[in-house]
Design a protein around this motif. Structure first.
Motif, PDB file in Angstrom:
ATOM      1  N   GLY A  31       0.854  -1.193   0.000  1.00 27.27           N
ATOM      2  CA  GLY A  31       0.000   0.000   0.000  1.00 27.27           C
ATOM      3  C   GLY A  31       0.879   1.228   0.000  1.00 27.27           C
ATOM      4  N   ARG A  32       0.211   2.383   0.050  1.00 30.34           N
ATOM      5  CA  ARG A  32       0.997   3.625   0.066  1.00 30.34           C
ATOM      6  C   ARG A  32       1.259   4.099   1.482  1.00 30.34           C
ATOM      7  NH1 ARG A  32      -3.047   7.190  -2.809  1.00 30.34           N
ATOM      8  NH2 ARG A  32      -4.302   5.924  -1.395  1.00 30.34           N
ATOM      9  N   GLY A  33       0.697   3.422   2.469  1.00 31.15           N
ATOM     10  CA  GLY A  33       0.879   3.836   3.865  1.00 31.15           C
ATOM     11  C   GLY A  33       0.107   5.097   4.179  1.00 31.15           C
ATOM     12  N   THR A  34      -1.047   5.291   3.550  1.00 31.46           N
ATOM     13  CA  THR A  34      -1.791   6.538   3.769  1.00 31.46           C
ATOM     14  C   THR A  34      -2.955   6.380   4.737  1.00 31.46           C
ATOM     15  OG1 THR A  34      -3.276   6.094   1.943  1.00 31.46           O
ATOM     16  CG2 THR A  34      -1.278   7.345   1.430  1.00 31.46           C
ATOM     17  N   ASP A  49       2.979   2.018  -5.173  1.00 31.03           N
ATOM     18  CA  ASP A  49       1.938   2.934  -5.646  1.00 31.03           C
ATOM     19  C   ASP A  49       1.570   2.563  -7.079  1.00 31.03           C
ATOM     20  OD1 ASP A  49       0.334   5.048  -6.412  1.00 31.03           O
ATOM     21  OD2 ASP A  49       1.553   6.557  -5.403  1.00 31.03           O
ATOM     22  N   VAL A  50       0.312   2.212  -7.311  1.00 26.64           N
ATOM     23  CA  VAL A  50      -0.083   1.788  -8.656  1.00 26.64           C
ATOM     24  C   VAL A  50      -0.188   2.967  -9.627  1.00 26.64           C
ATOM     25  CG1 VAL A  50      -1.391  -0.145  -7.665  1.00 26.64           C
ATOM     26  CG2 VAL A  50      -2.622   1.882  -8.444  1.00 26.64           C
ATOM     27  N   LEU A  51      -0.241   4.206  -9.091  1.00 27.46           N
ATOM     28  CA  LEU A  51      -0.326   5.371  -9.983  1.00 27.46           C
ATOM     29  C   LEU A  51       0.884   5.451 -10.892  1.00 27.46           C
ATOM     30  CD1 LEU A  51      -1.541   8.548  -8.053  1.00 27.46           C
ATOM     31  CD2 LEU A  51      -2.690   7.307  -9.886  1.00 27.46           C
ATOM     32  N   THR A  52       2.050   5.211 -10.293  1.00 29.93           N
ATOM     33  CA  THR A  52       3.311   5.310 -11.039  1.00 29.93           C
ATOM     34  C   THR A  52       3.953   3.939 -11.228  1.00 29.93           C
ATOM     35  OG1 THR A  52       4.460   5.575  -8.947  1.00 29.93           O
ATOM     36  CG2 THR A  52       3.810   7.606 -10.095  1.00 29.93           C
ATOM     37  N   ASN A  68      -4.728  -8.407  -6.563  1.00 31.20           N
ATOM     38  CA  ASN A  68      -4.854  -6.952  -6.711  1.00 31.20           C
ATOM     39  C   ASN A  68      -6.221  -6.475  -6.233  1.00 31.20           C
ATOM     40  OD1 ASN A  68      -4.400  -4.275  -7.429  1.00 31.20           O
ATOM     41  ND2 ASN A  68      -5.114  -4.582  -9.522  1.00 31.20           N
ATOM     42  N   LEU A  69      -6.210  -5.737  -5.124  1.00 31.33           N
ATOM     43  CA  LEU A  69      -7.460  -5.208  -4.544  1.00 31.33           C
ATOM     44  C   LEU A  69      -7.542  -3.687  -4.677  1.00 31.33           C
ATOM     45  CD1 LEU A  69      -7.507  -7.185  -1.140  1.00 31.33           C
ATOM     46  CD2 LEU A  69      -8.679  -7.778  -3.269  1.00 31.33           C
ATOM     47  N   VAL A  70      -6.608  -3.096  -5.425  1.00 28.64           N
ATOM     48  CA  VAL A  70      -6.584  -1.633  -5.494  1.00 28.64           C
ATOM     49  C   VAL A  70      -7.656  -1.129  -6.452  1.00 28.64           C
ATOM     50  CG1 VAL A  70      -5.232   0.406  -6.127  1.00 28.64           C
ATOM     51  CG2 VAL A  70      -4.117  -1.534  -5.014  1.00 28.64           C
ATOM     52  N   ALA A  71      -8.428  -0.172  -5.988  1.00 25.60           N
ATOM     53  CA  ALA A  71      -9.385   0.520  -6.863  1.00 25.60           C
ATOM     54  C   ALA A  71      -9.892   1.755  -6.136  1.00 25.60           C
ATOM     55  CB  ALA A  71     -10.564  -0.383  -7.221  1.00 25.60           C
ATOM     56  N   SER A 123     -13.861   1.264 -16.144  1.00 24.07           N
ATOM     57  CA  SER A 123     -12.462   1.170 -15.684  1.00 24.07           C
ATOM     58  C   SER A 123     -12.176  -0.209 -15.082  1.00 24.07           C
ATOM     59  CB  SER A 123     -12.138   2.273 -14.669  1.00 24.07           C
ATOM     60  OG  SER A 123     -12.831   2.071 -13.442  1.00 24.07           O
ATOM     61  N   LYS A 124     -13.191  -0.803 -14.433  1.00 22.11           N
ATOM     62  CA  LYS A 124     -12.990  -2.154 -13.877  1.00 22.11           C
ATOM     63  C   LYS A 124     -12.833  -3.154 -15.021  1.00 22.11           C
ATOM     64  CE  LYS A 124     -12.922  -3.121 -10.043  1.00 22.11           C
ATOM     65  NZ  LYS A 124     -11.718  -3.159  -9.174  1.00 22.11           N
ATOM     66  N   TRP A 125     -13.571  -2.958 -16.100  1.00 19.40           N
ATOM     67  CA  TRP A 125     -13.443  -3.827 -17.269  1.00 19.40           C
ATOM     68  C   TRP A 125     -12.042  -3.660 -17.889  1.00 19.40           C
ATOM     69  CZ3 TRP A 125     -12.574  -2.865 -22.476  1.00 19.40           C
ATOM     70  CH2 TRP A 125     -12.741  -3.974 -23.319  1.00 19.40           C
TER      71      TRP A 125
HETATM   72  N1  LIG Z   1     -16.311  -2.863  -1.342  1.00 19.57           N
HETATM   73  C1  LIG Z   1     -17.195  -3.330  -2.216  1.00 19.57           C
HETATM   74  O1  LIG Z   1     -18.423  -3.350  -1.969  1.00 19.57           O
HETATM   75  C2  LIG Z   1     -16.718  -3.852  -3.547  1.00 19.57           C
HETATM   76  C3  LIG Z   1     -17.657  -4.406  -4.448  1.00 19.57           C
HETATM   77  C4  LIG Z   1     -17.195  -4.915  -5.669  1.00 19.57           C
HETATM   78  C5  LIG Z   1     -15.851  -4.858  -5.982  1.00 19.57           C
HETATM   79  N2  LIG Z   1     -14.978  -4.308  -5.091  1.00 19.57           N
HETATM   80  C6  LIG Z   1     -13.554  -4.261  -5.451  1.00 19.57           C
HETATM   81  O2  LIG Z   1     -12.799  -4.799  -4.388  1.00 19.57           O
HETATM   82  C7  LIG Z   1     -11.514  -4.187  -4.347  1.00 19.57           C
HETATM   83  C8  LIG Z   1     -11.205  -3.750  -2.924  1.00 19.57           C
HETATM   84  O3  LIG Z   1     -12.184  -2.801  -2.537  1.00 19.57           O
HETATM   85  P1  LIG Z   1     -12.220  -2.203  -1.057  1.00 19.57           P
HETATM   86  O4  LIG Z   1     -13.645  -1.927  -0.749  1.00 19.57           O
HETATM   87  O5  LIG Z   1     -11.398  -3.018  -0.133  1.00 19.57           O
HETATM   88  O6  LIG Z   1     -11.502  -0.796  -1.295  1.00 19.57           O
HETATM   89  P2  LIG Z   1     -10.751   0.144  -0.228  1.00 19.57           P
HETATM   90  O7  LIG Z   1     -11.127  -0.184   1.158  1.00 19.57           O
HETATM   91  O8  LIG Z   1     -10.951   1.541  -0.700  1.00 19.57           O
HETATM   92  O9  LIG Z   1      -9.228  -0.257  -0.432  1.00 19.57           O
HETATM   93  C9  LIG Z   1      -8.535   0.150  -1.559  1.00 19.57           C
HETATM   94  C10 LIG Z   1      -7.075  -0.165  -1.372  1.00 19.57           C
HETATM   95  O10 LIG Z   1      -6.352   0.378  -2.475  1.00 19.57           O
HETATM   96  C11 LIG Z   1      -5.184   1.027  -1.987  1.00 19.57           C
HETATM   97  N3  LIG Z   1      -4.811   2.084  -2.912  1.00 19.57           N
HETATM   98  C12 LIG Z   1      -5.557   3.127  -3.322  1.00 19.57           C
HETATM   99  N4  LIG Z   1      -4.850   3.870  -4.194  1.00 19.57           N
HETATM  100  C13 LIG Z   1      -3.653   3.269  -4.337  1.00 19.57           C
HETATM  101  C14 LIG Z   1      -2.505   3.554  -5.108  1.00 19.57           C
HETATM  102  N5  LIG Z   1      -2.421   4.631  -5.903  1.00 19.57           N
HETATM  103  N6  LIG Z   1      -1.447   2.701  -5.034  1.00 19.57           N
HETATM  104  C15 LIG Z   1      -1.479   1.617  -4.216  1.00 19.57           C
HETATM  105  N7  LIG Z   1      -2.540   1.295  -3.458  1.00 19.57           N
HETATM  106  C16 LIG Z   1      -3.624   2.115  -3.522  1.00 19.57           C
HETATM  107  C17 LIG Z   1      -5.573   1.552  -0.629  1.00 19.57           C
HETATM  108  O11 LIG Z   1      -4.443   1.657   0.218  1.00 19.57           O
HETATM  109  P3  LIG Z   1      -3.717   3.040   0.587  1.00 19.57           P
HETATM  110  O12 LIG Z   1      -4.775   4.125   0.543  1.00 19.57           O
HETATM  111  O13 LIG Z   1      -3.146   2.794   1.932  1.00 19.57           O
HETATM  112  O14 LIG Z   1      -2.694   3.184  -0.446  1.00 19.57           O
HETATM  113  C18 LIG Z   1      -6.452   0.413  -0.118  1.00 19.57           C
HETATM  114  O15 LIG Z   1      -5.647  -0.570   0.470  1.00 19.57           O
HETATM  115  C19 LIG Z   1     -11.556  -3.058  -5.364  1.00 19.57           C
HETATM  116  O16 LIG Z   1     -10.949  -3.498  -6.552  1.00 19.57           O
HETATM  117  C20 LIG Z   1     -13.040  -2.848  -5.625  1.00 19.57           C
HETATM  118  O17 LIG Z   1     -13.298  -2.379  -6.940  1.00 19.57           O
HETATM  119  C21 LIG Z   1     -15.370  -3.804  -3.885  1.00 19.57           C
END
Ligand SMILES: NC(=O)c1ccc[n+]([C@@H]2O[C@H](COP(=O)([O-])OP(=O)(O)OC[C@H]3O[C@@H](n4cnc5c(N)ncnc54)[C@H](OP(=O)(O)O)[C@@H]3O)[C@@H](O)[C@H]2O)c1
Length: 322
Positions: A31-34, A49-52, A68-71, A123-125
């Motif tokens: 993660g980014r530690g944010t 960081d997935v941005l860069t 990969n759970l980032v979104a 974007s998810k697609w």
């Molecule tokens: N929650 C739902 O109901 C749901 C439903 C369907 C699908 N999903 C999918 O499940 C996945 C996980 O969702 P979630 O609800 O757990 O989301 P979340 O709580 O918002 O977690 C997102 C994660 O992404 C990391 N992240 C964000 N920007 C980043 C970056 N630039 N670089 C690296 N890491 C980054 C965040 O960590 P830091 O901020 O610490 O970097 C965090 O660990 C996603 O792909 C989402 O589309 C979720």
């Protein structure tokens, strides 16, 4: 197996990491530690960081599998659907290839669609296409809305319900439909995607055992949290045209770290968020949990007006300098 979990500090990650550890896997959380995390003791996030793409290939060294759970679910500054969900996945794939990772598991969303009408789902697609074209072993899970401690959707709904009003606002006619699935159940499906050889190259849709309308979900959350308004315990739903809610959603999106609803979320309500009721049983061999008996965690939420100050899943501190 050695499993690297990008986005492991988020909501789903907080349920997946203990599940993988309990099965004897070695975990690296990236993660980014944010944000403040609830990682099991002894586990600290590694920077990526997935941005860069910065830090990812190093963090993936020696990993057999990357989950990969980032979104992001809203555009905010540099963090956009395109830069994080689509291009960010491309960076994950590139880094996994460089590090010699064997398998990629991607958590996507039901409704992921090549039609760009709904930018989040598009974007998810796009993210899925990077995974599928990676040349590595891959598994994609598309989930409906997920509930459990530290979630976004249900906690925000509970927060909205806690607002002092004699009714419960339901956008539209309330018939928007979802198939809520427990975070523990999503974690079990992801673990199977990490472990099982026969899942390679498959896309699975996952949801709980019930199709529930937004109105039914609102009433269940209200009942679970027991919030009342001046003694009115059973408030009636008030249906409001999403067009009337839109200006408020735009303002919240601009000024709140964790808005109750965004304009894009209002738009997506017209799209059913469901799959077969027995999708998890058929695909993964177990019966997923129902929503109503498992909403007790929402009672721990702060009460109005403190709910509005609660940052929830929002960013806690600025990203560290690279
Ligand atoms: N929650 C739902 O109901 C749901 C439903 C369907 C699908 N999903 C999918 O499940 C996945 C996980 O969702 P979630 O609800 O757990 O989301 P979340 O709580 O918002 O977690 C997102 C994660 O992404 C990391 N992240 C964000 N920007 C980043 C970056 N630039 N670089 C690296 N890491 C980054 C965040 O960590 P830091 O901020 O610490 O970097 C965090 O660990 C996603 O792909 C989402 O589309 C979720």
């Amino acid at each position: 197996m050695r499993v690297a979990v990008t986005g492991g500090t988020g909501f789903v990650g907080s349920h997946l990491v203990p599940t993988l550890l309990a099965s004897g896997h070695e975990i690296r959380v990236i993660g980014r530690g944010t944000r403040s995390t609830t990682l099991p003791s002894g586990l600290a996030p590694t920077f990526g960081d997935v941005l860069t793409g910065a830090g990812l290939a190093e963090a993936f060294q020696d990993a057999d599998v990357v989950v990969n759970l980032v979104a992001v679910i809203r555009n905010q500054g540099l963090q956009t659907f395109e830069s994080v969900n689509a291009q960010g996945t491309a960076h994950v794939v590139e880094a996994a290839q460089r590090a010699g990772v064997r398998r990629l598991v991607q958590l996507s969303a039901i409704g992921a669609d090549p039609d760009p009408t709904f930018p989040y789902l598009f974007s998810k697609w796009q993210g899925e296409q990077w995974i599928r074209g990676s040349g590595l072993e891959w598994v994609v899970l598309r989930s409906s809305v997920i509930f459990g401690e530290r979630d976004g959707f249900f906690s925000l709904l509970a927060k909205a319900i806690s607002l002092p009003a004699p009714f419960l606002v339901v956008p539209g006619d309330g018939t928007a439909i979802f198939q809520p699935i427990a975070a523990e159940d999503v974690a079990r499906c992801l673990r199977a995607a990490v472990e099982d050889e026969d899942r390679i190259g498959q896309i699975y849709e996952v949801g709980g055992p019930e199709h529930l309308t937004l109105e039914q979900i609102t009433m269940l959350v209200a009942a679970a949290t027991g919030k009342e308004w001046f003694g009115i315990a059973r408030r009636r739903p008030l249906h409001l045209d999403p067009r009337l809610l839109r200006p408020g959603a735009i303002v919240m999106d601009k000024i709140m770290p964790n808005p109750l609803v965004t304009p894009q979320q209002l738009d997506m309500l017209v799209k059913p968020n469901i799959t077969a009721r027995d999708a998890v049983e058929t695909g993964f061999g177990f019966e997923p949990s129902r929503l109503a008996p498992n909403l007790g965690y929402l009672r721990k939420q702060k009460r109005w007006p403190f709910t509005l100050l609660d940052q929830g899943n929002a960013r806690m501190k600025p990203p560290p300098a690279i």
